[in-house]
Design a protein around this motif. Structure first.
Motif: not given
Length: 338
Positions: A146-170
């Motif tokens: 596949d051609f692939t790209w990074i759409q989102a990151l899931g970051i964990r530290f301590a007991h926290h979760r941080l999501y950073v992502g690109a919204v799918k758009t036509a």
């Protein structure tokens, strides 16, 4: 006398080399807030990518100079104020991930990691920090991958979760914000102006700051990491040149990323993380036009926030400490961190 002069010349050359490295990493350096340079992200004109742009110091709100955003930068030009230095997010310096994803390791060498679309892979895994990346992609029938790209990151530290992502758009709209952020499953609303900043009361060491009105932020966990995330599309021109086969129903919005880490252990692992190990040996063909890191199954995770890839390190130090003292694990990053 001759020996002394030679040593002085060598010292000057080493100082120059150190200065060049410092300039490349300046935008991601942690320095006292009073002296930290501000970073302006500019979008060049689509007709003239050498258009002069103003460099404004966000602390004083004064224009310090005008700069040329040269055509090396396909999407965004980064301007460091007040020094007025310009560079592209995807310039080659340690900790960058751009495009189909091309990483630059801590050793300065570039490599590709293709992974597989619609799956999650460990990018960095350490005792107190875990970062997964969700891959989107496009299958080319003429290729075995596949051609692939990074759409989102899931970051964990301590007991926290941080999501950073690109919204799918036509259809890509450069004036719209295609970035989405969530902390501990709660959406983060970040006002659309340069310098707007968000920090959660439950983890005040974490902050998200806009460096452009839309699509570009700096995410920082003080003393642990600093990440610049920029949402970009696959353009029709990109598709034509690389034969991506992009259609009108999906612009394949994805993240170009710059990572800077401050507290990794010697046991860190992951696609990018392993390059920060003191015992890391680059076995890729660095002379190749496209050196590829294989072994995708070793980095595959069952979910964006899962720390179950084969090379996972997250929580290892805490678990060992708990076993030795018979008490609960102590997180490296605590909620009352100041």
């Amino acid at each position: 006398m001759a020996t002394t002069t030679a040593m002085q010349l060598l010292g000057r050359r080493l100082s120059c080399c150190c200065l060049l490295v410092a300039v490349c990493l300046a935008a991601f350096a942690v320095v006292p807030s009073a002296s930290q340079p501000s970073l302006t992200v500019a979008t060049p004109s689509s007709k003239n990518k050498n258009t002069q742009l103003k460099c404004t110091n966000t602390k004083t709100n004064r224009t310090t100079c005008t700069v040329n955003c040269n055509n090396r930068c396909p999407h965004k030009c980064l301007i460091q104020c007040p020094s007025c230095k310009t560079f592209c997010l995807c310039d080659f310096y340690p900790g960058v991930s751009c495009g189909d994803p091309r990483f630059t390791g801590a050793d300065g060498n570039n490599f590709y990691f293709h992974g597989k679309k619609d799956q999650d892979f460990c990018v960095v895994s350490d005792a107190h920090l875990h970062i997964n990346a969700h891959f989107i992609g496009k299958r080319n029938p003429a290729m075995s991958r596949d051609f692939t790209w990074i759409q989102a990151l899931g970051i964990r530290f301590a007991h926290h979760r941080l999501y950073v992502g690109a919204v799918k758009t036509a259809k890509w709209d450069a004036a719209a914000d295609h970035l989405t952020i969530a902390f501990d499953d709660e959406d983060v609303a970040l006002p659309r102006f340069v310098g707007s900043r968000w920090a959660p009361p439950t983890a005040p060491a974490l902050s998200v700051t806009r460096t452009a009105q839309v699509n570009t932020v700096v995410v920082e966990l003080r003393g642990v990491f600093r990440i610049m995330a920029n949402v970009v599309p696959i353009t029709a021109e990109d598709s034509r040149i690389h034969n991506y086969g992009v259609t009108d129903d999906d612009s394949l919005a994805h993240l170009d990323l710059g990572f800077k880490f401050y507290d990794l252990t010697d046991d860190v692992h992951g696609v990018l993380g392993q390059t920060y190990r003191p015992d890391y040996v680059n076995k890729l063909d660095v002379k190749s036009n496209m050196p590829v890191m294989g072994g995708a199954p070793d980095y595959l995770s069952s979910g964006l926030f899962s720390a179950d890839c084969a090379v996972a390190r997250f929580g290892r130090r805490q678990e060992a400490a708990a076993a030795s003292i018979g008490g609960p694990a102590i997180a490296m990053v605590t909620d009352d961190m100041e």
